[in-house]
Scaffold this motif. Structure first.
Motif, PDB file in Angstrom:
ATOM      1  N   SER A   3       0.839  -1.191   0.000  1.00  0.00           N
ATOM      2  CA  SER A   3       0.000   0.000   0.000  1.00  0.00           C
ATOM      3  C   SER A   3       0.874   1.242   0.000  1.00  0.00           C
ATOM      4  O   SER A   3       1.923   1.279   0.630  1.00  0.00           O
ATOM      5  N   THR A   5      -0.297   4.061   1.126  1.00  0.00           N
ATOM      6  CA  THR A   5      -0.925   4.929   2.107  1.00  0.00           C
ATOM      7  C   THR A   5      -0.097   4.950   3.381  1.00  0.00           C
ATOM      8  O   THR A   5       0.234   3.916   3.928  1.00  0.00           O
ATOM      9  N   PHE A   6       0.216   6.159   3.826  1.00  0.00           N
ATOM     10  CA  PHE A   6       0.984   6.348   5.045  1.00  0.00           C
ATOM     11  C   PHE A   6       0.025   6.853   6.110  1.00  0.00           C
ATOM     12  O   PHE A   6      -0.431   7.995   6.035  1.00  0.00           O
ATOM     13  N   THR A   7      -0.291   6.022   7.074  1.00  0.00           N
ATOM     14  CA  THR A   7      -1.216   6.432   8.125  1.00  0.00           C
ATOM     15  C   THR A   7      -0.604   6.343   9.517  1.00  0.00           C
ATOM     16  O   THR A   7      -1.165   6.885  10.452  1.00  0.00           O
ATOM     17  N   HIS A   8       0.516   5.682   9.644  1.00  0.00           N
ATOM     18  CA  HIS A   8       1.147   5.491  10.953  1.00  0.00           C
ATOM     19  C   HIS A   8       2.625   5.858  10.865  1.00  0.00           C
ATOM     20  O   HIS A   8       3.222   5.833   9.791  1.00  0.00           O
ATOM     21  N   ASP A  11       4.736   3.418   9.034  1.00  0.00           N
ATOM     22  CA  ASP A  11       4.721   3.477   7.566  1.00  0.00           C
ATOM     23  C   ASP A  11       5.828   4.398   7.068  1.00  0.00           C
ATOM     24  O   ASP A  11       6.557   4.070   6.131  1.00  0.00           O
ATOM     25  N   TYR A  12       5.952   5.559   7.702  1.00  0.00           N
ATOM     26  CA  TYR A  12       7.003   6.505   7.328  1.00  0.00           C
ATOM     27  C   TYR A  12       8.389   5.952   7.638  1.00  0.00           C
ATOM     28  O   TYR A  12       9.323   6.115   6.857  1.00  0.00           O
ATOM     29  N   ARG A  38       5.160  11.993  14.289  1.00  0.00           N
ATOM     30  CA  ARG A  38       3.922  11.242  14.511  1.00  0.00           C
ATOM     31  C   ARG A  38       4.034  10.258  15.673  1.00  0.00           C
ATOM     32  O   ARG A  38       3.115   9.493  15.919  1.00  0.00           O
TER      33      ARG A  38
END
Length: 61
Positions: A3, A5-8, A11-12, A38
């Motif tokens: 994915s 998508t970076f949500t957490h 993820d980064y 974050r």
């Protein structure tokens, strides 16, 4: 399939490690700074930044 998508923070951080491994330290540092921002635990945030040395690359307006 991965994915985009970076949500957490993780993820980064994962992306930062991939960029560092591929020879892109500047982009890796930027993603590490976002991961650190974050992260609610200050010790974890400091550890993340220590893993990707260098000065801040973020511009704060």
């Amino acid at each position: 399939m991965t994915s985009n998508t970076f949500t957490h923070a993780t993820d980064y951080l994962d992306a930062a490690r991939e960029l560092a491994d591929s020879g892109r330290p500047t982009l890796a540092r930027l993603l590490a700074e976002e991961a650190s921002a974050r992260t609610s635990n200050p010790a974890d945030a400091a550890r993340i930044l220590a893993e990707f040395p260098g000065g801040s690359l973020r511009s704060e307006d």
